[in-house]
Design a protein around this motif. Structure first.
Motif, PDB file in Angstrom:
ATOM      1  N   PRO A  28       0.900  -1.265   0.101  1.00 43.92           N
ATOM      2  CA  PRO A  28       0.145   0.056  -0.097  1.00 43.92           C
ATOM      3  C   PRO A  28       0.950   1.231   0.174  1.00 43.92           C
ATOM      4  CG  PRO A  28      -0.550  -1.480   1.656  1.00 43.92           C
ATOM      5  CD  PRO A  28       0.682  -2.089   1.259  1.00 43.92           C
ATOM      6  N   LEU A  29       0.383   2.236  -0.499  1.00 40.96           N
ATOM      7  CA  LEU A  29       1.148   3.554  -0.696  1.00 40.96           C
ATOM      8  C   LEU A  29       1.440   4.177   0.658  1.00 40.96           C
ATOM      9  CD1 LEU A  29       2.286   6.200  -2.081  1.00 40.96           C
ATOM     10  CD2 LEU A  29       0.015   6.996  -2.024  1.00 40.96           C
ATOM     11  N   ILE A  30       0.758   4.015   1.519  1.00 41.77           N
ATOM     12  CA  ILE A  30       0.932   4.729   2.846  1.00 41.77           C
ATOM     13  C   ILE A  30       2.201   3.608   3.649  1.00 41.77           C
ATOM     14  CG2 ILE A  30      -0.725   3.100   4.059  1.00 41.77           C
ATOM     15  CD1 ILE A  30       0.194   6.908   5.134  1.00 41.77           C
ATOM     16  N   GLN A  31       1.909   2.425   3.216  1.00 41.36           N
ATOM     17  CA  GLN A  31       3.143   1.743   3.932  1.00 41.36           C
ATOM     18  C   GLN A  31       4.784   2.119   3.271  1.00 41.36           C
ATOM     19  OE1 GLN A  31       2.747  -2.499   3.796  1.00 41.36           O
ATOM     20  NE2 GLN A  31       4.653  -2.880   4.790  1.00 41.36           N
ATOM     21  N   HIS A  32       4.663   2.295   2.067  1.00 42.01           N
ATOM     22  CA  HIS A  32       6.043   2.864   1.570  1.00 42.01           C
ATOM     23  C   HIS A  32       6.454   4.143   2.371  1.00 42.01           C
ATOM     24  CE1 HIS A  32       6.942   0.323  -2.059  1.00 42.01           C
ATOM     25  NE2 HIS A  32       5.421   0.376  -2.290  1.00 42.01           N
ATOM     26  N   VAL A  33       5.494   4.963   2.510  1.00 44.14           N
ATOM     27  CA  VAL A  33       5.874   6.375   3.190  1.00 44.14           C
ATOM     28  C   VAL A  33       6.132   5.956   4.609  1.00 44.14           C
ATOM     29  CG1 VAL A  33       4.914   8.543   3.686  1.00 44.14           C
ATOM     30  CG2 VAL A  33       4.155   7.526   1.746  1.00 44.14           C
ATOM     31  N   VAL A  34       5.518   5.368   5.212  1.00 42.63           N
ATOM     32  CA  VAL A  34       5.871   5.058   6.718  1.00 42.63           C
ATOM     33  C   VAL A  34       7.121   4.217   6.875  1.00 42.63           C
ATOM     34  CG1 VAL A  34       5.491   3.526   8.585  1.00 42.63           C
ATOM     35  CG2 VAL A  34       3.437   4.857   7.606  1.00 42.63           C
ATOM     36  N   GLU A  35       7.643   3.515   5.970  1.00 39.73           N
ATOM     37  CA  GLU A  35       8.970   2.721   6.019  1.00 39.73           C
ATOM     38  C   GLU A  35      10.069   3.764   5.780  1.00 39.73           C
ATOM     39  OE1 GLU A  35       8.567  -0.582   3.288  1.00 39.73           O
ATOM     40  OE2 GLU A  35       7.365  -1.860   4.949  1.00 39.73           O
ATOM     41  N   GLN A  36       9.911   4.840   4.946  1.00 34.42           N
ATOM     42  CA  GLN A  36      10.807   5.847   4.676  1.00 34.42           C
ATOM     43  C   GLN A  36      10.807   6.602   5.671  1.00 34.42           C
ATOM     44  OE1 GLN A  36      12.434   4.083   2.055  1.00 34.42           O
ATOM     45  NE2 GLN A  36      13.040   6.308   1.418  1.00 34.42           N
ATOM     46  N   LEU A  43      13.462  10.888  14.100  1.00 36.56           N
ATOM     47  CA  LEU A  43      12.098  10.469  14.723  1.00 36.56           C
ATOM     48  C   LEU A  43      11.799   9.470  15.952  1.00 36.56           C
ATOM     49  CD1 LEU A  43      10.019  10.760  11.269  1.00 36.56           C
ATOM     50  CD2 LEU A  43      10.677  12.651  13.034  1.00 36.56           C
ATOM     51  N   ARG A  44      11.259   9.810  16.790  1.00 30.38           N
ATOM     52  CA  ARG A  44      11.168   8.893  17.914  1.00 30.38           C
ATOM     53  C   ARG A  44      10.320   7.773  17.374  1.00 30.38           C
ATOM     54  NH1 ARG A  44       7.154   8.472  21.951  1.00 30.38           N
ATOM     55  NH2 ARG A  44       6.554  10.464  21.393  1.00 30.38           N
ATOM     56  N   GLU A  45       9.203   8.213  16.726  1.00 28.98           N
ATOM     57  CA  GLU A  45       7.852   7.578  16.179  1.00 28.98           C
ATOM     58  C   GLU A  45       7.282   8.134  15.044  1.00 28.98           C
ATOM     59  OE1 GLU A  45       4.190   5.247  18.564  1.00 28.98           O
ATOM     60  OE2 GLU A  45       4.969   7.324  19.259  1.00 28.98           O
ATOM     61  N   VAL A  46       6.673   7.145  14.317  1.00 29.42           N
ATOM     62  CA  VAL A  46       6.042   7.399  13.145  1.00 29.42           C
ATOM     63  C   VAL A  46       4.436   7.010  13.483  1.00 29.42           C
ATOM     64  CG1 VAL A  46       5.738   7.373  10.520  1.00 29.42           C
ATOM     65  CG2 VAL A  46       7.927   7.320  11.576  1.00 29.42           C
ATOM     66  N   ILE A  47       3.640   8.035  13.017  1.00 28.36           N
ATOM     67  CA  ILE A  47       2.240   7.991  13.359  1.00 28.36           C
ATOM     68  C   ILE A  47       1.187   8.209  12.245  1.00 28.36           C
ATOM     69  CG2 ILE A  47       0.149   8.573  14.870  1.00 28.36           C
ATOM     70  CD1 ILE A  47       2.243   9.554  16.910  1.00 28.36           C
ATOM     71  N   VAL A  48       0.333   7.509  11.802  1.00 29.64           N
ATOM     72  CA  VAL A  48      -0.564   7.761  10.788  1.00 29.64           C
ATOM     73  C   VAL A  48      -1.751   8.252  11.487  1.00 29.64           C
ATOM     74  CG1 VAL A  48      -2.162   6.782   9.115  1.00 29.64           C
ATOM     75  CG2 VAL A  48       0.394   6.168   9.008  1.00 29.64           C
ATOM     76  N   ALA A 100       8.701   7.703  -1.985  1.00 30.33           N
ATOM     77  CA  ALA A 100      10.198   7.775  -2.087  1.00 30.33           C
ATOM     78  C   ALA A 100      10.649   8.977  -1.209  1.00 30.33           C
ATOM     79  CB  ALA A 100      10.582   7.786  -3.422  1.00 30.33           C
ATOM     80  N   ILE A 101      10.045   9.536  -0.182  1.00 33.04           N
ATOM     81  CA  ILE A 101      10.541  10.616   0.529  1.00 33.04           C
ATOM     82  C   ILE A 101      11.757  10.364   1.159  1.00 33.04           C
ATOM     83  CG2 ILE A 101       9.130   9.479   2.384  1.00 33.04           C
ATOM     84  CD1 ILE A 101      10.082  13.373   2.079  1.00 33.04           C
ATOM     85  N   ASP A 102      12.845  11.095   1.149  1.00 31.82           N
ATOM     86  CA  ASP A 102      14.025  11.037   1.597  1.00 31.82           C
ATOM     87  C   ASP A 102      14.311  11.023   3.166  1.00 31.82           C
ATOM     88  OD1 ASP A 102      16.896  10.866   2.082  1.00 31.82           O
ATOM     89  OD2 ASP A 102      17.363  12.373   0.469  1.00 31.82           O
ATOM     90  N   PRO A 103      14.744  10.081   3.866  1.00 34.85           N
ATOM     91  CA  PRO A 103      14.892  10.230   5.289  1.00 34.85           C
ATOM     92  C   PRO A 103      15.725  11.461   5.589  1.00 34.85           C
ATOM     93  CG  PRO A 103      14.768   8.092   4.599  1.00 34.85           C
ATOM     94  CD  PRO A 103      15.023   8.505   3.375  1.00 34.85           C
ATOM     95  N   ALA A 104      16.537  11.761   4.915  1.00 38.02           N
ATOM     96  CA  ALA A 104      17.585  12.760   5.258  1.00 38.02           C
ATOM     97  C   ALA A 104      17.051  14.196   5.363  1.00 38.02           C
ATOM     98  CB  ALA A 104      18.883  12.623   4.191  1.00 38.02           C
ATOM     99  N   VAL A 105      15.823  14.187   4.368  1.00 39.43           N
ATOM    100  CA  VAL A 105      15.177  15.714   4.304  1.00 39.43           C
ATOM    101  C   VAL A 105      14.294  15.638   5.550  1.00 39.43           C
ATOM    102  CG1 VAL A 105      13.246  16.718   3.109  1.00 39.43           C
ATOM    103  CG2 VAL A 105      15.085  15.688   1.870  1.00 39.43           C
ATOM    104  N   ILE A 106      13.885  14.670   6.037  1.00 37.28           N
ATOM    105  CA  ILE A 106      13.051  14.749   7.171  1.00 37.28           C
ATOM    106  C   ILE A 106      14.109  15.183   8.360  1.00 37.28           C
ATOM    107  CG2 ILE A 106      11.868  13.367   8.889  1.00 37.28           C
ATOM    108  CD1 ILE A 106      10.863  11.487   6.645  1.00 37.28           C
TER     109      ILE A 106
END
Length: 247
Positions: A28-36, A43-48, A100-106
């Motif tokens: 699912p699209l949302i899973q790709h985003v979360v995993e990135q 980030l201590r935690e990722v929340i949808v 494909a959001i880059d974790p380094a940007v976050i």
């Protein structure tokens, strides 16, 4: 700082209903985003954050989910509801349609919150289509790295190049494209969503202008990354190809 990443996710997208659950390269699209996002060191935690149980049921398999009210007018309001009940110092608002959001940007957006109440990212405009498009938001930045203004118009107006082609105008100035990721100190976010829609925000339909009109400085970090989002079903094949190549 204790920073959480929050991804607002709606099912009822006008142009692409059910988009967060649409399969992209087998997930699912949302899973790709979360995993990135989970790769980001800050980030201590990722929340949808969602108001739809269909999205929540899927997302609970790989991250924390917070249910929200359905009537929120914006993603900022949705994440503010979550931030109000989560123990954190700051939040990063991450779009749920960029697999494909880059974790380094976050991480660099999160780091900018050490010196600012609010932060975001921008990248150089290289494509004439982006330069001309009102769907690509532009930003101008002060010498100290703070946002001066965001607009759907191309800004600044380069007077000496105004009569030339778009290609020549683009070459005349280092125009910046705003990337739709925001960092907020928690109390700043909760204060921001209590204010009414501002005149500039209403005119441009850009939430960040409410912050500027109310005196909140926004740090802008310049990155060598361009967002690739899934806006309509036709984008799926292009994004899948991008994920396969890793480019």
């Amino acid at each position: 700082m204790n920073i959480v990443g929050i991804i607002p996710a709606r099912y009822a997208s006008t142009r692409f209903p059910g988009k967060p659950l649409h399969p992209i390269a087998g997930k699912p699209l949302i899973q790709h985003v979360v995993e990135q996002c989970q790769k980001a060191k800050s980030l201590r935690e990722v929340i949808v954050a969602t108001d739809d149980e269909r999205i929540a049921e899927v997302a609970r398999k790989f991250c924390r989910v917070e249910m929200t009210r359905a009537e929120h007018p914006s993603g900022s309001d949705r994440i503010a509801e979550v931030a109000a009940r989560v123990a954190c110092d700051a939040v990063i608002n991450i779009q749920g349609d960029e697999p494909a959001i880059d974790p380094a940007v976050i991480d660099v957006v999160a780091g900018a919150l050490n010196e600012s109440e609010m932060s975001t990212a921008a990248t150089a405009i290289r494509d004439v289509g982006d330069y001309d498009s009102p769907n690509v938001v532009k930003v101008v930045v002060s010498a100290s790295g703070r946002a001066l203004y965001f607009s759907r118009r191309t800004i600044p107006f380069v007077r000496e190049a105004a009569s030339r082609s778009s290609v020549e105008q683009l070459a005349a100035f280092p125009f910046l494209k705003h990337l739709g990721i925001y960092g907020y100190r928690r109390e700043t976010l909760l204060r921001l969503v209590r204010w009414p829609v501002s005149p500039l925000e209403n005119a441009e339909k850009l939430e960040q202008l409410r912050a500027l009109e109310n005196g909140i400085q926004i740090a802008v970090v310049k990155v060598d990354y361009d967002s690739v989002g899934v806006d309509v079903p036709e984008d799926v094949a292009r994004v899948e190809a991008l994920l396969r190549t890793g480019e």
